[in-house]
Design an enzyme around this catalytic site. Structure first.
Site, PDB file in Angstrom:
ATOM      1  N   GLU A  86       0.677  -1.287  -0.251  1.00 60.01           N
ATOM      2  CA  GLU A  86       0.053   0.055   0.299  1.00 60.01           C
ATOM      3  C   GLU A  86       0.828   1.214  -0.076  1.00 60.01           C
ATOM      4  OE1 GLU A  86      -2.828   0.217   2.812  1.00 60.01           O
ATOM      5  OE2 GLU A  86      -2.943  -2.195   3.131  1.00 60.01           O
ATOM      6  N   CYS A  99       3.503   8.700   0.839  1.00 59.85           N
ATOM      7  CA  CYS A  99       3.746   7.742   1.952  1.00 59.85           C
ATOM      8  C   CYS A  99       3.888   6.060   1.466  1.00 59.85           C
ATOM      9  CB  CYS A  99       2.452   7.646   3.095  1.00 59.85           C
ATOM     10  SG  CYS A  99       2.691   6.527   4.423  1.00 59.85           S
ATOM     11  N   CYS A 106       5.243  -7.239   7.992  1.00 60.60           N
ATOM     12  CA  CYS A 106       6.219  -6.250   9.050  1.00 60.60           C
ATOM     13  C   CYS A 106       6.341  -7.495  10.207  1.00 60.60           C
ATOM     14  CB  CYS A 106       5.668  -5.266   9.710  1.00 60.60           C
ATOM     15  SG  CYS A 106       6.550  -4.377  10.916  1.00 60.60           S
ATOM     16  N   CYS A 110       3.379  -4.769  16.440  1.00 65.75           N
ATOM     17  CA  CYS A 110       2.771  -3.700  17.441  1.00 65.75           C
ATOM     18  C   CYS A 110       1.394  -4.351  17.495  1.00 65.75           C
ATOM     19  CB  CYS A 110       2.820  -2.473  16.756  1.00 65.75           C
ATOM     20  SG  CYS A 110       4.701  -1.851  16.570  1.00 65.75           S
ATOM     21  N   CYS A 113      -1.609  -2.510  15.393  1.00 57.34           N
ATOM     22  CA  CYS A 113      -1.248  -2.385  13.881  1.00 57.34           C
ATOM     23  C   CYS A 113      -1.803  -3.382  13.059  1.00 57.34           C
ATOM     24  CB  CYS A 113       0.027  -2.032  13.926  1.00 57.34           C
ATOM     25  SG  CYS A 113       0.652  -1.719  12.102  1.00 57.34           S
ATOM     26  N   GLU A 154       8.872  -2.181   8.757  1.00 59.51           N
ATOM     27  CA  GLU A 154      10.002  -1.226   9.715  1.00 59.51           C
ATOM     28  C   GLU A 154      11.083  -0.884   8.687  1.00 59.51           C
ATOM     29  OE1 GLU A 154       9.916   0.454  12.502  1.00 59.51           O
ATOM     30  OE2 GLU A 154      12.320   0.558  11.925  1.00 59.51           O
ATOM     31  N   SER A 208       8.124   6.264  16.519  1.00 60.13           N
ATOM     32  CA  SER A 208       6.785   5.906  16.991  1.00 60.13           C
ATOM     33  C   SER A 208       6.774   5.507  18.660  1.00 60.13           C
ATOM     34  CB  SER A 208       6.245   4.594  16.089  1.00 60.13           C
ATOM     35  OG  SER A 208       6.109   4.891  14.920  1.00 60.13           O
ATOM     36  N   HIS A 210       4.289   6.084  21.433  1.00 56.35           N
ATOM     37  CA  HIS A 210       2.994   5.657  21.816  1.00 56.35           C
ATOM     38  C   HIS A 210       2.897   5.358  23.248  1.00 56.35           C
ATOM     39  CE1 HIS A 210       2.378   5.686  17.485  1.00 56.35           C
ATOM     40  NE2 HIS A 210       2.799   4.193  17.366  1.00 56.35           N
ATOM     41  N   CYS A 327      -3.721   1.488   8.248  1.00 58.65           N
ATOM     42  CA  CYS A 327      -2.500   1.031   7.731  1.00 58.65           C
ATOM     43  C   CYS A 327      -2.410  -0.382   7.454  1.00 58.65           C
ATOM     44  CB  CYS A 327      -1.054   1.308   8.347  1.00 58.65           C
ATOM     45  SG  CYS A 327      -1.260   3.104   9.160  1.00 58.65           S
TER      46      CYS A 327
HETATM   47  N1  SAH Z   1       7.327   0.532  11.111  1.00 57.08           N
HETATM   48  C1  SAH Z   1       7.382   2.139  11.355  1.00 57.08           C
HETATM   49  C2  SAH Z   1       6.848   2.664   9.958  1.00 57.08           C
HETATM   50  C3  SAH Z   1       5.356   2.239   9.652  1.00 57.08           C
HETATM   51  S1  SAH Z   1       4.061   2.399  10.787  1.00 57.08           S
HETATM   52  C4  SAH Z   1       7.110   2.846  12.458  1.00 57.08           C
HETATM   53  O1  SAH Z   1       6.758   1.946  13.519  1.00 57.08           O
HETATM   54  O2  SAH Z   1       7.363   3.877  12.914  1.00 57.08           O
HETATM   55  C5  SAH Z   1       3.583   4.291  10.770  1.00 57.08           C
HETATM   56  C6  SAH Z   1       2.843   4.781  11.843  1.00 57.08           C
HETATM   57  O3  SAH Z   1       1.706   4.234  11.953  1.00 57.08           O
HETATM   58  C7  SAH Z   1       3.656   4.299  13.063  1.00 57.08           C
HETATM   59  O4  SAH Z   1       3.537   5.398  14.037  1.00 57.08           O
HETATM   60  C8  SAH Z   1       2.512   3.250  13.580  1.00 57.08           C
HETATM   61  O5  SAH Z   1       2.597   3.046  14.794  1.00 57.08           O
HETATM   62  C9  SAH Z   1       1.329   4.004  13.351  1.00 57.08           C
HETATM   63  N2  SAH Z   1       0.062   3.043  13.415  1.00 57.08           N
HETATM   64  C10 SAH Z   1       0.000   1.679  13.083  1.00 57.08           C
HETATM   65  N3  SAH Z   1      -1.326   1.395  13.266  1.00 57.08           N
HETATM   66  C11 SAH Z   1      -2.014   2.263  13.543  1.00 57.08           C
HETATM   67  C12 SAH Z   1      -3.589   2.373  13.763  1.00 57.08           C
HETATM   68  N4  SAH Z   1      -4.231   1.644  13.798  1.00 57.08           N
HETATM   69  N5  SAH Z   1      -3.887   3.731  14.067  1.00 57.08           N
HETATM   70  C13 SAH Z   1      -2.873   4.817  13.952  1.00 57.08           C
HETATM   71  N6  SAH Z   1      -1.561   4.553  13.698  1.00 57.08           N
HETATM   72  C14 SAH Z   1      -1.259   3.355  13.451  1.00 57.08           C
END
Ligand code: SAH
Length: 345
Positions: A86, A99, A106, A110, A113, A154, A208, A210, A327
């Protein structure tokens, strides 16, 4: 077999042209065409005999969702081996932003995600990441001026290909994209952060985060067990000092999980004095997950509290809210053959 040249840096393309008996200036012509996303046939100032000797493979657009409100486009692009990724086109005041995904799937796991629900399938090559930009530009009919590596995957887990991609888009003979217009987002893989600072000090770093305690962060992000908060923040501080550039912290606000006033205060305590900025983002609901997003109102309150404590913070502007399948969901749904939402083209 002929080599697919979309994955070549300029230096490699020069070598390759020499190997197949072509003059050095042909490498320059072909590299400039690749930066424009041309197919071999479209390279009109290149002799047919040479065009027949090179292989140029760009991904197909498998699905496209277009926001009716702000022109945000989400694409699912497909590669020759049947895998898909995507990517998203977004319009900001400062320019059009792509983006990009850096991996198919991945392995960071997380908990909130969708991208990592089935683990890692494979890395994307630099040529495939370039192909994502090309697909977005062709779909939108406009050029991209900024790139964020914030799609599926990642980036630090695919560092070599990402570095190659960065060098290729930056090359003045090609897209000539400024490193300052690129942002790489990581879940906090410290060795990658250090390498990025050494090799690409001008690329913007986003973390990230969180959560503001190890207990909470580990429960949301298993990567925190390997790279706990104190060490991560130390690496970020050192990155900001070394590069003179502000580090962005993404903070996905999850209702009842990390959204209390106490969470905000702890976060402010961690970041105070650092050249940083916090992006507060209400969680996008993922159907299969128990977590729920905080409201925009709650996100504003959270950001204001950080600001009051001296930590710059904003609530991420919401684009494409009518196609906001979180995502990784477009690829999952497509594979499972389920219905899409938003407007398909
Ligand atoms: N792996 C990298 C980049 C991809 S994820 C990272 O973790 O930064 C891009 C961003 O989207 C990250 O901050 C991730 O934590 C966030 N993300 C993932 N799932 C999400 C969701 N359901 N709602 C909001 N943000 C989300």
């Amino acid at each position: 077999m002929t080599r697919d040249i979309t994955d070549c840096t300029f230096a490699e393309l020069k070598e390759y042209m020499a190997e197949i008996g072509e003059a050095p200036f042909r490498a320059k012509q072909v590299f400039a065409w690749l930066a424009k996303g041309a197919s071999a046939d479209e390279m009109t100032n290149v002799p047919k005999a040479l065009r027949e000797k090179i292989r140029v493979t760009w991904p197909d657009i498998l699905r496209e969702q277009v926001s009716r409100t702000d022109g945000t486009r989400k694409l699912l692009v497909g590669f020759p081996d049947g895998e898909a990724a995507e990517c998203v086109f977004m319009r900001y005041e400062y320019g059009n932003t792509a983006c990009l995904s850096t991996q198919v799937g991945c392995r960071m796991g997380c908990r909130f995600c969708a991208s990592g629900m089935d683990g890692l399938v494979r890395n994307l090559t630099a040529g495939e990441m370039l192909g994502e930009i090309r697909a977005l530009e062709r779909a939108a009919g406009e050029p991209v001026s900024h790139v964020v590596l914030m799609g599926t995957g990642e980036p630090m887990d695919n560092y070599e290909n990402v570095a190659r991609f960065l060098r290729t888009v930056h090359d003045p003979a090609g897209r000539n994209l400024s490193y300052r217009n690129v942002t790489l987002s990581t879940c906090g893989v410290i060795p990658g952060i250090e390498r990025l600072g050494d090799e690409f000090p001008q690329v913007n770093l986003a973390i990230s985060l969180h959560a503001a305690t190890d207990e909470k962060r580990s429960s949301l992000m298993p990567v925190n067990d390997a790279y706990p908060l104190a060490e991560l923040l130390k690496a970020c501080r050192s990155h900001a000092e070394r590069t003179g550039r502000r580090v962005t912290f993404e903070y996905t606000l999850i209702r009842g999980e990390n959204d209390s006033a106490e969470d905000a205060d702890r976060l402010a305590g961690l970041l105070r004095g650092m050249l940083s900025h916090v992006n507060v983002i209400p969680l996008n609901k993922v159907k299969e997950k128990e977590y729920t997003g905080a409201t925009r109102e709650a996100a504003r309150t959270f950001a204001e509290r950080l600001e009051r404590k001296g930590v710059p913070a904003t609530v991420r502007r919401e684009l494409g809210s009518d196609i906001d399948a979180a995502c990784g969901q477009l690829r999952r749904r497509s594979r499972n053959g389920q219905e899409q939402n938003g407007q398909e083209q």
